[in-house]
Design an enzyme around this catalytic site. Structure first.
Site, short mmCIF file in Angstrom:
data_model
loop_
_atom_site.label_atom_id
_atom_site.label_comp_id
_atom_site.label_asym_id
_atom_site.label_seq_id
_atom_site.Cartn_x
_atom_site.Cartn_y
_atom_site.Cartn_z
N GLY A 23 0.77 -1.24 0.00
CA GLY A 23 0.00 0.00 0.00
C GLY A 23 0.80 1.29 0.00
O GLY A 23 0.31 2.33 -0.43
N GLU A 53 4.26 4.34 5.48
CA GLU A 53 3.05 3.52 5.57
C GLU A 53 1.89 4.24 4.87
O GLU A 53 1.87 5.48 4.79
CB GLU A 53 2.74 3.29 7.08
CG GLU A 53 1.48 2.55 7.43
CD GLU A 53 1.38 1.13 6.91
OE1 GLU A 53 1.55 0.92 5.71
OE2 GLU A 53 1.04 0.25 7.72
N ASP A 54 0.94 3.48 4.34
CA ASP A 54 -0.23 4.09 3.70
C ASP A 54 -1.22 4.60 4.75
O ASP A 54 -1.72 5.73 4.66
CB ASP A 54 -0.91 3.13 2.72
CG ASP A 54 -1.25 1.77 3.34
OD1 ASP A 54 -0.99 1.55 4.54
OD2 ASP A 54 -1.78 0.92 2.60
N ASP A 67 -3.91 2.31 11.39
CA ASP A 67 -5.27 1.98 11.85
C ASP A 67 -5.19 1.59 13.33
O ASP A 67 -5.14 2.47 14.19
CB ASP A 67 -5.76 0.85 10.92
CG ASP A 67 -7.17 0.40 11.19
OD1 ASP A 67 -8.04 1.25 11.42
OD2 ASP A 67 -7.43 -0.82 11.15
N LYS A 88 -6.09 6.82 11.24
CA LYS A 88 -7.44 6.75 11.82
C LYS A 88 -7.27 6.68 13.33
O LYS A 88 -7.24 5.59 13.92
CB LYS A 88 -8.15 5.48 11.36
CG LYS A 88 -8.57 5.42 9.92
CD LYS A 88 -9.44 4.15 9.71
CE LYS A 88 -9.22 3.55 8.37
NZ LYS A 88 -9.88 2.24 8.19
N ASP A 94 -6.14 -0.63 -0.76
CA ASP A 94 -6.89 -1.58 -1.59
C ASP A 94 -8.21 -2.02 -0.99
O ASP A 94 -8.43 -1.95 0.22
CB ASP A 94 -6.05 -2.83 -1.83
CG ASP A 94 -5.93 -3.68 -0.58
OD1 ASP A 94 -5.53 -3.14 0.48
OD2 ASP A 94 -6.25 -4.88 -0.64
N ARG A 114 -6.04 0.09 -5.99
CA ARG A 114 -4.83 0.75 -5.47
C ARG A 114 -4.40 1.91 -6.36
O ARG A 114 -3.74 2.83 -5.91
CB ARG A 114 -3.66 -0.24 -5.39
CG ARG A 114 -3.82 -1.31 -4.33
CD ARG A 114 -2.49 -2.01 -4.14
NE ARG A 114 -2.61 -3.28 -3.43
CZ ARG A 114 -2.57 -3.42 -2.11
NH1 ARG A 114 -2.46 -2.37 -1.34
NH2 ARG A 114 -2.65 -4.62 -1.56
P1 IMP Z 1 -2.95 -1.55 11.55
O1 IMP Z 1 -1.94 -2.60 11.84
O2 IMP Z 1 -4.30 -1.89 12.14
O3 IMP Z 1 -2.52 -0.16 11.91
O4 IMP Z 1 -3.26 -1.60 10.01
C1 IMP Z 1 -2.45 -1.09 9.06
C2 IMP Z 1 -2.76 -1.76 7.73
O5 IMP Z 1 -4.14 -2.12 7.58
C3 IMP Z 1 -2.50 -0.81 6.61
O6 IMP Z 1 -1.18 -0.90 6.15
C4 IMP Z 1 -3.49 -1.24 5.54
O7 IMP Z 1 -2.90 -2.26 4.75
C5 IMP Z 1 -4.63 -1.83 6.29
N1 IMP Z 1 -5.77 -0.89 6.41
C6 IMP Z 1 -6.24 -0.31 7.53
N2 IMP Z 1 -7.28 0.49 7.28
C7 IMP Z 1 -7.48 0.43 5.94
C8 IMP Z 1 -8.41 1.07 5.04
O8 IMP Z 1 -9.29 1.87 5.42
N3 IMP Z 1 -8.27 0.77 3.73
C9 IMP Z 1 -7.33 -0.09 3.24
N4 IMP Z 1 -6.45 -0.70 4.05
C10 IMP Z 1 -6.52 -0.45 5.39
#
Ligand code: IMP
Length: 170
Positions: free
Chosen positions: A41, A95-96, A99, A127, A155, A161
């Protein structure tokens, strides 16, 4: 058919990328930086940010996954590690979206033993309301509400993407 709405258009993305690049240039003042992009991403964001920065930037990639069918599984799996040594180097993890924070928490721990001089984090989106693990994120493009977003690298089950903007489904 689900309808896709625009959350952040391309003009706003470009403007914010210019600002982030300036901030990074100011913080690193001509130093070499290693960008570690999290596949897949981060690819468009990493390139769009890097091309705006005059410092020499080394590209490395790491691949992890935690999302299965657009849901966070909570378990981070490392698929591909970086190839070169980052010992004594200034690193920015790119990072994209942040979350829950679990992916970056995992990666910060993973990279710790590689003895970089410094490790910072740049993300296009964040977020904050979804955070489970608190992290210090150094460069944030946009803080967004709890919506599933796509485009600019993000994605929907590997699709969309390549959208040049950030979209979401209502
Ligand atoms: P975390 O480990 O929960 O912070 O998640 C990070 C990863 O979850 C990101 O690198 C994305 O690949 C994926 N992700 C989280 N939220 C979204 C979203 O709204 N759209 C697409 N991918 C997401």
């Amino acid at each position: 058919m689900k309808e896709l709405n625009v959350l952040i258009n391309n003009a706003r993305l470009e403007k914010r990328l210019d600002e982030m690049a300036k901030e990074i240039e100011k913080d690193y003042k001509g130093k070499e930086i290693v960008f570690i992009g999290i596949l897949k991403g981060s690819v468009p964001f990493m390139w769009e940010l890097a091309k705006r920065i005059k410092n020499n930037i080394i590209f490395e990639f790491i691949e992890v996954s935690s999302y299965i069918n657009n849901e966070s599984s909570g378990k981070v799996i490392l698929h591909k590690d970086i190839k070169s040594s980052i010992e004594g180097k200034d690193v920015i993890i790119v990072e994209d979206i942040v979350d829950t924070g679990k992916t970056l928490d995992f990666l910060l721990k993973h990279l710790e033993e590689k003895n970089a001089k410094s490790v910072k984090i740049a993300t296009l989106l964040s977020k904050p309301s979804r955070r489970v693990i608190e992290l210090n994120v150094d460069y944030i493009g946009f803080k967004i509400d709890d919506k599933y977003v796509v485009g600019f690298g993000l994605d929907d089950n590997q699709n969309l993407r390549n959208l040049p903007y950030i979209g979401y489904y209502e």
